[in-house]
Design an enzyme around this catalytic site. Structure first.
Site, mmCIF file in Angstrom:
data_model
loop_
_atom_site.group_PDB
_atom_site.id
_atom_site.type_symbol
_atom_site.label_atom_id
_atom_site.label_comp_id
_atom_site.label_asym_id
_atom_site.label_seq_id
_atom_site.Cartn_x
_atom_site.Cartn_y
_atom_site.Cartn_z
ATOM 1 N N ARG A 48 0.845 -1.208 0.000
ATOM 2 C CA ARG A 48 0.000 0.000 0.000
ATOM 3 C C ARG A 48 0.871 1.245 0.000
ATOM 4 O O ARG A 48 0.612 2.213 -0.709
ATOM 5 C CB ARG A 48 -0.912 0.005 1.231
ATOM 6 N N CYS A 89 -3.892 -13.288 -4.964
ATOM 7 C CA CYS A 89 -3.608 -13.953 -3.689
ATOM 8 C C CYS A 89 -3.899 -15.449 -3.800
ATOM 9 O O CYS A 89 -4.160 -16.111 -2.805
ATOM 10 C CB CYS A 89 -4.380 -13.299 -2.547
HETATM 11 N N1 SAH Z 1 -7.431 -4.307 -1.324
HETATM 12 C C1 SAH Z 1 -7.864 -4.694 -0.009
HETATM 13 C C2 SAH Z 1 -8.030 -6.200 0.164
HETATM 14 C C3 SAH Z 1 -8.907 -6.865 -0.852
HETATM 15 S S1 SAH Z 1 -9.486 -8.423 -0.368
HETATM 16 C C4 SAH Z 1 -6.934 -4.144 1.044
HETATM 17 O O1 SAH Z 1 -5.970 -3.436 0.729
HETATM 18 O O2 SAH Z 1 -7.150 -4.437 2.224
HETATM 19 C C5 SAH Z 1 -10.649 -8.723 -1.616
HETATM 20 C C6 SAH Z 1 -11.884 -7.841 -1.583
HETATM 21 O O3 SAH Z 1 -12.661 -8.173 -2.731
HETATM 22 C C7 SAH Z 1 -12.801 -8.030 -0.394
HETATM 23 O O4 SAH Z 1 -13.013 -6.783 0.222
HETATM 24 C C8 SAH Z 1 -14.113 -8.544 -0.976
HETATM 25 O O5 SAH Z 1 -15.265 -7.986 -0.336
HETATM 26 C C9 SAH Z 1 -14.038 -8.063 -2.393
HETATM 27 N N2 SAH Z 1 -14.758 -8.834 -3.395
HETATM 28 C C10 SAH Z 1 -14.984 -10.172 -3.448
HETATM 29 N N3 SAH Z 1 -15.626 -10.500 -4.579
HETATM 30 C C11 SAH Z 1 -15.826 -9.345 -5.273
HETATM 31 C C12 SAH Z 1 -16.448 -9.017 -6.512
HETATM 32 N N4 SAH Z 1 -16.960 -9.969 -7.288
HETATM 33 N N5 SAH Z 1 -16.475 -7.727 -6.898
HETATM 34 C C13 SAH Z 1 -15.940 -6.759 -6.111
HETATM 35 N N6 SAH Z 1 -15.340 -7.001 -4.925
HETATM 36 C C14 SAH Z 1 -15.285 -8.284 -4.522
#
Ligand code: SAH
Length: 399
Positions: free
Chosen positions: A215, A343
């Site tokens: 980040r 991931c």
């Molecule tokens: N970028 C974030 C972590 C992402 S984890 C950070 O820095 O903390 C993955 C995220 O994708 C989760 O918040 C989940 O709610 C979201 N997610 C899961 N499926 C999704 C979809 N189909 N469209 C949009 N978001 C989704």
């Protein structure tokens, strides 16, 4: 001389286990003729009797044996487990002030810390344990006692993922095992950004600590212009970008309304007004945005959830990553920055790079990989278990 039952590797697989991979899948062993109880400690040997390692058997799991020890003169007991904990916590203390009440840190990273199936995150005064293997369950009480004494925690939660619990034949749990739960979200500080995290309702252990350093790195590469943060969860990338970078405006998208609400609170807490939060599906949103001709972004961060859970899902997952990244590239101005992540432990770096090459070809854009990273320092990787190097974060410039 050990009195543990011996399990024999099947002939074709014997050689691969000299490499200390902790997972022994069902087709690698000859199943015991006398049934063994789930969680039974066993010794693994080659067909000609050569000793390989010591671990726990689980007839319910595709990972039939999890190996923990590769030296014959050790005992696989709770004292050994606590020594591993002690070593892992000491390692974190060398690099960070993990005892500060506002610090969040992963204390145990499963195979990466020699304890396959155990994840422990500390969020300030609170600890969240995620159990992903039946083998760990008998040690849990001792683990909780040790953690609560060593870290003087206010509460400890134990969680499982419902699907993993089913696959391991263990109860699905989400409970407070000691202390009292916080009344609401708790405050933490990451990269000088204030975050409120809801341990009672958050995803996984509550927050994705693995992306901490990424980040900050992304933020420092974010020049003036519009930023799109896809799958933003609590807004980690967006908030760091506003604190350390120069985005003129940020659009942050996630499918979870609860996550977005908390992200908006976090944005207000840091006095940031540049972020617009949108609830949407990442595929739909990116495809729709990629068709916009005039409104291009300077930066796109793409951090979708795990798309390949097992080896069979890899081809479909690579197609999904391709679709998302192709749309993301189309959303970018020439010279824009793409921070793209996966991931999925089953997707290798080579596969991910190949997917990006294919996106470049298809979109007729040049993708210059500036830097590739993994998870932060508190997520060590076991060199013998490539699946533990699950996080890939690529920083790219797109012409
Ligand atoms: N970028 C974030 C972590 C992402 S984890 C950070 O820095 O903390 C993955 C995220 O994708 C989760 O918040 C989940 O709610 C979201 N997610 C899961 N499926 C999704 C979809 N189909 N469209 C949009 N978001 C989704």
């Amino acid at each position: 001389m050990s009195t543990l039952p011996q399990l024999v590797l099947n002939t074709r697989k014997a050689r691969s286990f000299s490499g200390h991979h902790p997972w022994v899948v069902s087709h690698s062993i000859i199943e015991p003729t006398i049934p063994l109880a789930p969680g039974q400690a066993v010794e693994l040997v080659t067909p000609n009797g050569h000793w390989i390692g010591r671990g726990f058997y689980n007839p319910a799991s595709a990972i039939r044996v999890r190996l923990y020890q590769w030296s014959e003169n050790q005992s696989l007991n709770v004292d050994w487990c606590l020594q591993q904990l002690e070593r892992a916590v000491a390692l974190r203390r060398m690099w960070a002030d993990i005892d500060c009440p506002l610090t969040a840190v992963r204390l145990i990273n499963s195979e990466g810390d020699g304890l396959s199936g155990l994840i422990v995150d500390r969020f300030g005064d609170y600890i969240v344990i995620q159990v992903t293997a039946l083998a760990i369950v008998p040690w849990l009480d001792a683990i909780c006692d040790w953690l609560s004494k060593e870290l003087r925690s206010k509460a400890i939660f134990v969680r499982t993922d419902a699907r993993i619990a089913r696959n391991e034949g263990m109860p699905d749990r989400d409970e407070l095992v000691s202390g009292s739960a916080p009344d609401g979200p708790i405050e933490l500080i990451e990269n000088d950004v204030r975050l409120m995290i809801d341990l009672n309702q958050g995803q996984k252990t509550g927050y994705y600590l693995d992306q901490r350093a990424n980040r900050l790195r992304a933020a420092k590469w974010i020049g003036p212009g519009r930023m799109l943060d896809v799958c933003c969860y609590l807004g980690g990338f967006s908030l760091a970008a506003c604190r350390w970078g120069q985005p003129s405006q940020v659009t942050a998208v996630d499918s979870s309304q609860a996550a977005l609400q908390q992200a908006a609170v976090n944005s207000g807490l840091n006095g940031i007004e540049r972020i617009e939060f949108i609830q949407a599906d990442c595929f739909d949103f990116l495809e729709q945005q990629s068709r916009e001709v005039s409104e291009k972004f300077q930066t796109v961060v793409l951090d979708p959830p795990r798309l390949a859970g097992n080896r069979n899902q890899v081809p479909a997952a690579l197609r999904a990553y391709h679709r998302l990244n192709l749309s993301a590239v189309k959303c970018l101005r020439p010279g824009g920055v793409l921070v793209t992540c996966s991931c999925s432990g089953r997707i290798s770096r080579a596969d991910f790079t190949g997917m990006l090459a294919s996106v470049a070809k298809r979109s007729r854009r040049t993708i210059q990989i500036l830097w590739t990273a993994g998870a932060d320092f508190d997520h060590p990787v076991d060199a013998s278990c490539p699946e533990t190097e699950y996080l890939k974060c690529y920083f790219c410039r797109v012409e």
